[in-house]
Design a protein around this motif. Sequence first.
Motif, PDB file in Angstrom:
ATOM      1  N   THR A  91       0.847  -1.192   0.000  1.00 28.58           N
ATOM      2  CA  THR A  91       0.000   0.000   0.000  1.00 28.58           C
ATOM      3  C   THR A  91       0.882   1.241   0.000  1.00 28.58           C
ATOM      4  O   THR A  91       2.113   1.156   0.057  1.00 28.58           O
ATOM      5  CB  THR A  91      -0.876   0.042   1.261  1.00 28.58           C
ATOM      6  OG1 THR A  91      -0.011   0.148   2.421  1.00 28.58           O
ATOM      7  CG2 THR A  91      -1.739  -1.192   1.381  1.00 28.58           C
ATOM      8  N   VAL A  92       0.225   2.397  -0.043  1.00 31.43           N
ATOM      9  CA  VAL A  92       0.943   3.649   0.170  1.00 31.43           C
ATOM     10  C   VAL A  92       1.514   3.616   1.590  1.00 31.43           C
ATOM     11  O   VAL A  92       1.011   2.893   2.458  1.00 31.43           O
ATOM     12  CB  VAL A  92       0.020   4.866  -0.015  1.00 31.43           C
ATOM     13  CG1 VAL A  92      -0.455   4.962  -1.457  1.00 31.43           C
ATOM     14  CG2 VAL A  92      -1.169   4.802   0.945  1.00 31.43           C
ATOM     15  N   TYR A  94       2.296   4.173   5.457  1.00 31.24           N
ATOM     16  CA  TYR A  94       1.572   4.653   6.642  1.00 31.24           C
ATOM     17  C   TYR A  94       2.542   5.266   7.659  1.00 31.24           C
ATOM     18  O   TYR A  94       2.137   5.673   8.749  1.00 31.24           O
ATOM     19  CB  TYR A  94       0.766   3.522   7.283  1.00 31.24           C
ATOM     20  CG  TYR A  94       1.569   2.330   7.755  1.00 31.24           C
ATOM     21  CD1 TYR A  94       2.228   2.343   8.979  1.00 31.24           C
ATOM     22  CD2 TYR A  94       1.634   1.176   6.991  1.00 31.24           C
ATOM     23  CE1 TYR A  94       2.945   1.236   9.420  1.00 31.24           C
ATOM     24  CE2 TYR A  94       2.341   0.063   7.421  1.00 31.24           C
ATOM     25  CZ  TYR A  94       2.993   0.096   8.628  1.00 31.24           C
ATOM     26  OH  TYR A  94       3.708  -0.998   9.068  1.00 31.24           O
ATOM     27  N   GLY A 194       4.830   0.045   4.548  1.00 32.83           N
ATOM     28  CA  GLY A 194       3.532  -0.170   3.939  1.00 32.83           C
ATOM     29  C   GLY A 194       2.933  -1.484   4.380  1.00 32.83           C
ATOM     30  O   GLY A 194       3.593  -2.319   5.004  1.00 32.83           O
ATOM     31  N   ARG A 205      -5.747  -3.945  -2.047  1.00 33.60           N
ATOM     32  CA  ARG A 205      -4.718  -2.896  -1.942  1.00 33.60           C
ATOM     33  C   ARG A 205      -5.321  -1.525  -2.233  1.00 33.60           C
ATOM     34  O   ARG A 205      -5.039  -0.548  -1.533  1.00 33.60           O
ATOM     35  CB  ARG A 205      -3.562  -3.174  -2.894  1.00 33.60           C
ATOM     36  CG  ARG A 205      -2.427  -2.137  -2.788  1.00 33.60           C
ATOM     37  CD  ARG A 205      -1.238  -2.530  -3.632  1.00 33.60           C
ATOM     38  NE  ARG A 205      -1.552  -2.664  -5.026  1.00 33.60           N
ATOM     39  CZ  ARG A 205      -0.839  -2.106  -6.022  1.00 33.60           C
ATOM     40  NH1 ARG A 205       0.226  -1.390  -5.748  1.00 33.60           N
ATOM     41  NH2 ARG A 205      -1.174  -2.302  -7.271  1.00 33.60           N
ATOM     42  N   THR A 206      -6.165  -1.437  -3.265  1.00 24.15           N
ATOM     43  CA  THR A 206      -6.812  -0.169  -3.593  1.00 24.15           C
ATOM     44  C   THR A 206      -7.677   0.320  -2.439  1.00 24.15           C
ATOM     45  O   THR A 206      -7.670   1.508  -2.098  1.00 24.15           O
ATOM     46  CB  THR A 206      -7.664  -0.321  -4.865  1.00 24.15           C
ATOM     47  OG1 THR A 206      -6.821  -0.680  -5.956  1.00 24.15           O
ATOM     48  CG2 THR A 206      -8.387   0.972  -5.201  1.00 24.15           C
ATOM     49  N   ASN A 209      -5.431   1.463   0.378  1.00 31.37           N
ATOM     50  CA  ASN A 209      -4.853   2.767   0.016  1.00 31.37           C
ATOM     51  C   ASN A 209      -5.853   3.889   0.291  1.00 31.37           C
ATOM     52  O   ASN A 209      -5.504   4.935   0.861  1.00 31.37           O
ATOM     53  CB  ASN A 209      -4.457   2.790  -1.459  1.00 31.37           C
ATOM     54  CG  ASN A 209      -3.135   2.117  -1.733  1.00 31.37           C
ATOM     55  OD1 ASN A 209      -2.337   1.901  -0.821  1.00 31.37           O
ATOM     56  ND2 ASN A 209      -2.883   1.779  -2.990  1.00 31.37           N
ATOM     57  N   GLN A 213      -5.288   6.888   2.994  1.00 35.60           N
ATOM     58  CA  GLN A 213      -5.356   8.274   2.544  1.00 35.60           C
ATOM     59  C   GLN A 213      -6.463   9.047   3.260  1.00 35.60           C
ATOM     60  O   GLN A 213      -6.313  10.225   3.573  1.00 35.60           O
ATOM     61  CB  GLN A 213      -5.530   8.302   1.034  1.00 35.60           C
ATOM     62  CG  GLN A 213      -4.272   7.854   0.287  1.00 35.60           C
ATOM     63  CD  GLN A 213      -4.505   7.468  -1.158  1.00 35.60           C
ATOM     64  OE1 GLN A 213      -5.633   7.186  -1.570  1.00 35.60           O
ATOM     65  NE2 GLN A 213      -3.446   7.442  -1.944  1.00 35.60           N
ATOM     66  N   LEU A 236       3.959  12.200   7.162  1.00 32.67           N
ATOM     67  CA  LEU A 236       3.167  12.080   5.942  1.00 32.67           C
ATOM     68  C   LEU A 236       2.310  13.319   5.717  1.00 32.67           C
ATOM     69  O   LEU A 236       1.847  13.920   6.688  1.00 32.67           O
ATOM     70  CB  LEU A 236       2.278  10.832   6.003  1.00 32.67           C
ATOM     71  CG  LEU A 236       3.012   9.502   6.222  1.00 32.67           C
ATOM     72  CD1 LEU A 236       2.005   8.377   6.398  1.00 32.67           C
ATOM     73  CD2 LEU A 236       3.937   9.195   5.048  1.00 32.67           C
TER      74      LEU A 236
END
Length: 236
Positions: A91-92, A94, A194, A205-206, A209, A213, A236
Amino acid sequence: MSDLELIQSGTLVLCSTDIAAPPMTSVVDGVRVGYEPALGRALADYLGLELQWVDVRRWSDFVPTLTERRCDAILCNQAITADREKIVDFTVPYGRFDEGVVVRSDSPVRSAADLVGRKVGAITGTTNIALAASFAGAEVVQFGSGDDAFHEMADAAIDGTIDAFVDDEIVLPALEATGKLRVAFIAPTGNPYGIAVRKDSDTLRTSLNGAIQHLIANGMLAEIWNNTFPDKAFPL
């Protein structure tokens, strides 16, 4: 969230460890506490899923636990690296975390330059090995990925078998509290961490993410961070 292809419908199963590594993760009196557990709960809440944890004690068991579908994702000290991305997707980030060099409390080592000719330990298969290898003139000593490698390194530093070892900055304060070890210096590596998912888990995963976010945008992740790491700026 039925389209996420979870191993248990309606439940997000995350892989972690019950080995104490505060303030990142720990299990205290049966309750999972720390930055990553708090993040896991927030993600599950946002996605409308139940949360379940699966613990492993060997570093080398994390990826097999994921690829053999015993969990949906790994949320435990996973720095995003090119080598790992060949096996899993991430993922992006964290969080971003530095690394530290630990020595015996009476050691003269204060900087990377002081490591010339000295033995520096690190756990195999981690970003810490790469940092240890970057210290010019130092001899890298690799420790296995067993369930007690961290404490084996600490004991080796205390008894003089090695002169120093590398690990993630966030797990080091507990070592200094013993009075036998100290953090010689921090390397500002800022490694992105991640959540690891299988290569066939694009939808999950999407969704993760989007959840991360969202937690960044609404300030909840910063709040979790500041409660866990009050002396470290949210990255972040």
